[in-house]
Design a protein around this motif. Structure first.
Motif, mmCIF file in Angstrom:
data_model
loop_
_atom_site.group_PDB
_atom_site.id
_atom_site.type_symbol
_atom_site.label_atom_id
_atom_site.label_comp_id
_atom_site.label_asym_id
_atom_site.label_seq_id
_atom_site.Cartn_x
_atom_site.Cartn_y
_atom_site.Cartn_z
ATOM 1 N N ASP A 1 0.837 -1.204 0.000
ATOM 2 C CA ASP A 1 0.000 0.000 0.000
ATOM 3 C C ASP A 1 0.872 1.254 0.000
ATOM 4 N N GLY A 2 1.960 1.221 0.772
ATOM 5 C CA GLY A 2 2.847 2.375 0.850
ATOM 6 C C GLY A 2 3.535 2.673 -0.462
ATOM 7 N N LEU A 3 3.883 1.628 -1.209
ATOM 8 C CA LEU A 3 4.569 1.806 -2.486
ATOM 9 C C LEU A 3 3.632 2.246 -3.605
ATOM 10 N N GLY A 4 2.340 2.020 -3.428
ATOM 11 C CA GLY A 4 1.385 2.374 -4.475
ATOM 12 C C GLY A 4 1.569 1.548 -5.734
ATOM 13 N N CYS A 5 1.920 0.267 -5.581
ATOM 14 C CA CYS A 5 2.250 -0.556 -6.752
ATOM 15 C C CYS A 5 1.030 -1.126 -7.461
ATOM 16 N N GLU A 6 -0.170 -0.682 -7.071
ATOM 17 C CA GLU A 6 -1.355 -1.044 -7.863
ATOM 18 C C GLU A 6 -1.397 -0.230 -9.149
ATOM 19 N N ASN A 7 -0.579 0.825 -9.193
ATOM 20 C CA ASN A 7 -0.420 1.617 -10.411
ATOM 21 C C ASN A 7 0.844 1.148 -11.142
ATOM 22 N N PRO A 8 0.814 1.056 -12.473
ATOM 23 C CA PRO A 8 1.967 0.523 -13.201
ATOM 24 C C PRO A 8 3.190 1.420 -13.084
ATOM 25 N N GLY A 9 4.349 0.801 -12.993
ATOM 26 C CA GLY A 9 5.565 1.591 -12.905
ATOM 27 C C GLY A 9 6.792 0.735 -12.712
ATOM 28 N N SER B 1 9.046 -8.663 -3.570
ATOM 29 C CA SER B 1 9.204 -8.447 -5.013
ATOM 30 C C SER B 1 8.081 -9.109 -5.801
ATOM 31 N N ALA B 2 7.778 -10.365 -5.465
ATOM 32 C CA ALA B 2 6.724 -11.090 -6.178
ATOM 33 C C ALA B 2 5.388 -10.377 -6.044
ATOM 34 N N ALA B 3 5.093 -9.890 -4.842
ATOM 35 C CA ALA B 3 3.825 -9.209 -4.615
ATOM 36 C C ALA B 3 3.763 -7.880 -5.355
ATOM 37 N N ILE B 4 4.880 -7.169 -5.433
ATOM 38 C CA ILE B 4 4.924 -5.887 -6.145
ATOM 39 C C ILE B 4 4.640 -6.084 -7.627
ATOM 40 N N VAL B 5 5.314 -7.041 -8.246
ATOM 41 C CA VAL B 5 5.145 -7.276 -9.679
ATOM 42 C C VAL B 5 3.756 -7.818 -9.982
ATOM 43 N N ALA B 6 3.219 -8.628 -9.077
ATOM 44 C CA ALA B 6 1.899 -9.227 -9.301
ATOM 45 C C ALA B 6 0.763 -8.222 -9.184
ATOM 46 N N ARG B 7 1.032 -7.072 -8.559
ATOM 47 C CA ARG B 7 -0.027 -6.085 -8.344
ATOM 48 C C ARG B 7 -0.556 -5.489 -9.642
ATOM 49 N N HIS B 8 0.302 -5.413 -10.676
ATOM 50 C CA HIS B 8 -0.147 -4.858 -11.970
ATOM 51 C C HIS B 8 0.647 -5.534 -13.084
ATOM 52 N N PRO B 9 -0.001 -5.912 -14.165
ATOM 53 C CA PRO B 9 0.701 -6.634 -15.247
ATOM 54 C C PRO B 9 1.795 -5.832 -15.935
ATOM 55 N N ASP B 10 1.816 -4.509 -15.747
ATOM 56 C CA ASP B 10 2.844 -3.680 -16.377
ATOM 57 C C ASP B 10 3.955 -3.274 -15.420
ATOM 58 N N ASN B 11 3.900 -3.760 -14.186
ATOM 59 C CA ASN B 11 4.957 -3.436 -13.228
ATOM 60 C C ASN B 11 6.257 -4.147 -13.595
ATOM 61 N N ARG B 12 7.373 -3.431 -13.446
ATOM 62 C CA ARG B 12 8.706 -3.998 -13.648
ATOM 63 C C ARG B 12 9.517 -3.754 -12.380
ATOM 64 N N LEU B 13 10.502 -4.616 -12.141
ATOM 65 C CA LEU B 13 11.231 -4.512 -10.876
ATOM 66 C C LEU B 13 12.703 -4.874 -11.058
ATOM 67 N N ILE B 14 13.552 -4.067 -10.417
ATOM 68 C CA ILE B 14 14.973 -4.386 -10.271
ATOM 69 C C ILE B 14 15.165 -4.821 -8.819
ATOM 70 N N GLY B 15 15.791 -5.981 -8.643
ATOM 71 C CA GLY B 15 16.014 -6.495 -7.299
ATOM 72 C C GLY B 15 17.487 -6.635 -6.990
ATOM 73 N N VAL B 16 17.857 -6.334 -5.750
ATOM 74 C CA VAL B 16 19.257 -6.363 -5.322
ATOM 75 C C VAL B 16 19.365 -7.131 -4.013
ATOM 76 N N ASP B 17 20.378 -7.984 -3.903
ATOM 77 C CA ASP B 17 20.670 -8.617 -2.617
ATOM 78 C C ASP B 17 22.117 -9.079 -2.621
ATOM 79 N N GLN B 18 22.753 -9.036 -1.450
ATOM 80 C CA GLN B 18 24.148 -9.441 -1.352
ATOM 81 C C GLN B 18 24.300 -10.917 -1.025
ATOM 82 N N ASP B 19 23.179 -11.595 -0.725
ATOM 83 C CA ASP B 19 23.210 -13.004 -0.338
ATOM 84 C C ASP B 19 22.867 -13.874 -1.545
ATOM 85 N N GLU B 20 23.841 -14.626 -2.050
ATOM 86 C CA GLU B 20 23.624 -15.458 -3.222
ATOM 87 C C GLU B 20 22.606 -16.566 -2.968
#
Length: 327
Positions: free
Chosen positions: A21-29, A42-61
């Motif tokens: 809700d805080g990210l507002g990811c129901e709107n595409p972006g 990440s999965a929930a953010i992308v699933a919120r809208h079919p046009d959402n794209r995401l860059i993900g970062v983590d230091q743990d392989e």
């Protein structure tokens, strides 16, 4: 079912709905998850809208491998990178170059700080005293010993007594820091302290029962302090968040989930400064610094887990979510 799938299903994302809700990811972006972990947010953010794209970062392989499997259904809408969250801007520019565009402006950015369940639950990683494991605590376990990467073993066995006490007090807010450091130095004089349970037992014996907090293991703060020291968790946090704001599109949201008071204090103070703008002393009748507010606080108080979430996931009990919006 493979092991990575099993771990992903066991993983519970903290403050998931509140962060969405805080990210507002129901709107595409375009979105950034600077601490992907097992990929739940990440999965929930992308699933919120079919046009959402995401860059993900983590230091743990290890976590990244779990996230890759969890997020593969989204195809090229998700791109994951192995890096510390402080390097999010380098990663974003690398992504932009690969796609032939200028630096991306994110609609939403998420920083979920602290230790993931993958790290806590693997005894060999040395983050928890619940089961015996070597004193490691590196979030990026891919670093080789010869690279000079710091480990918990080195902190416990090689730091001088005063330096140990300073780490416990600064990063664990441990009032018995000097007593604990002294007992550790005495114990390692006989033989190196090698495992998490060895260290936990020494700390337990060092703190008189009258000073031990009911319901919390006496080694909790010491383990937190060593982990922060090993991974340099607080070293660049304020600067990283300030740089993150510059990557937000107007109206874009930055959400930060922290798990202890030291993290939250840095987040709160950084956001307050960026929301205030002018840094002139009170004695100045007019602003001469020229700085204007960059963000607006979405709420002055942090969002905390519900009683139901804490019941289902006790590890969420200390979580705090702060949200700001780019002006």
């Amino acid at each position: 079912m493979c092991e990575t799938s099993s771990r992903a299903e066991r993983h519970i994302s903290v403050l998931l709905h509140e962060a969405l809700d805080g990210l507002g990811c129901e709107n595409p972006g375009m979105f950034l998850d600077a601490t992907v972990g097992c990929g739940g947010h990440s999965a929930a953010i992308v699933a919120r809208h079919p046009d959402n794209r995401l860059i993900g970062v983590d230091q743990d392989e290890v976590a990244l491998q779990i996230a890759r499997e969890r997020l593969q259904e989204f195809g090229d809408r998700v791109t994951l990178y192995h890096a510390r969250h402080e390097a999010f801007d380098r990663v974003a520019l690398e992504w932009a170059q690969a796609h032939g565009i200028e630096a991306p402006k994110f609609q939403g950015m998420l920083f979920d700080l602290g230790v993931s369940s993958v790290q806590f639950d693997d005894a060999e990683r040395g983050f928890s005293f619940q089961r015996s494991g070597w004193l490691d605590m590196r979030m990026d376990a891919s670093t080789l010993p010869e690279s000079g990467a710091l480990t918990a073993y080195q902190v416990v066995n090689m730091y001088e007594e005063k330096a140990l006490a300073d780490v416990f007090f600064r990063y664990g807010e441990e009032r018995q820091s000097r007593r604990i450091a002294r007992k550790i130095v005495e114990a390692r004089a006989a033989a190196p302290i090698e495992t998490t349970t060895q260290l936990a037992e020494i700390v337990d014996r060092a703190i008189p029962k009258k000073f031990q907090q009911k319901g919390i293991h006496p080694a909790t703060r010491v383990f937190q302090a060593i982990r922060i020291e090993v991974n340099g968790e607080l070293r660049e946090l304020g600067d990283t968040l300030e740089r993150a704001v510059a990557f937000l599109a107007p109206g874009g949201r930055l959400c930060v989930i922290s798990f202890h008071s030291l993290e939250d204090r840095i987040v709160k103070q950084t956001f307050a400064r960026l929301a205030k703008g002018c840094e002139c002393p009170p004695s100045c009748p007019v602003c001469i610094c020229g700085k204007t507010p960059q963000i607006a606080l979405v709420s002055k108080k942090p969002v905390t887990p519900s009683e139901e979430e804490v019941r289902l996931n006790p590890r969420s009990r200390s979580a705090k979510l702060r949200i700001v919006e780019r002006l």
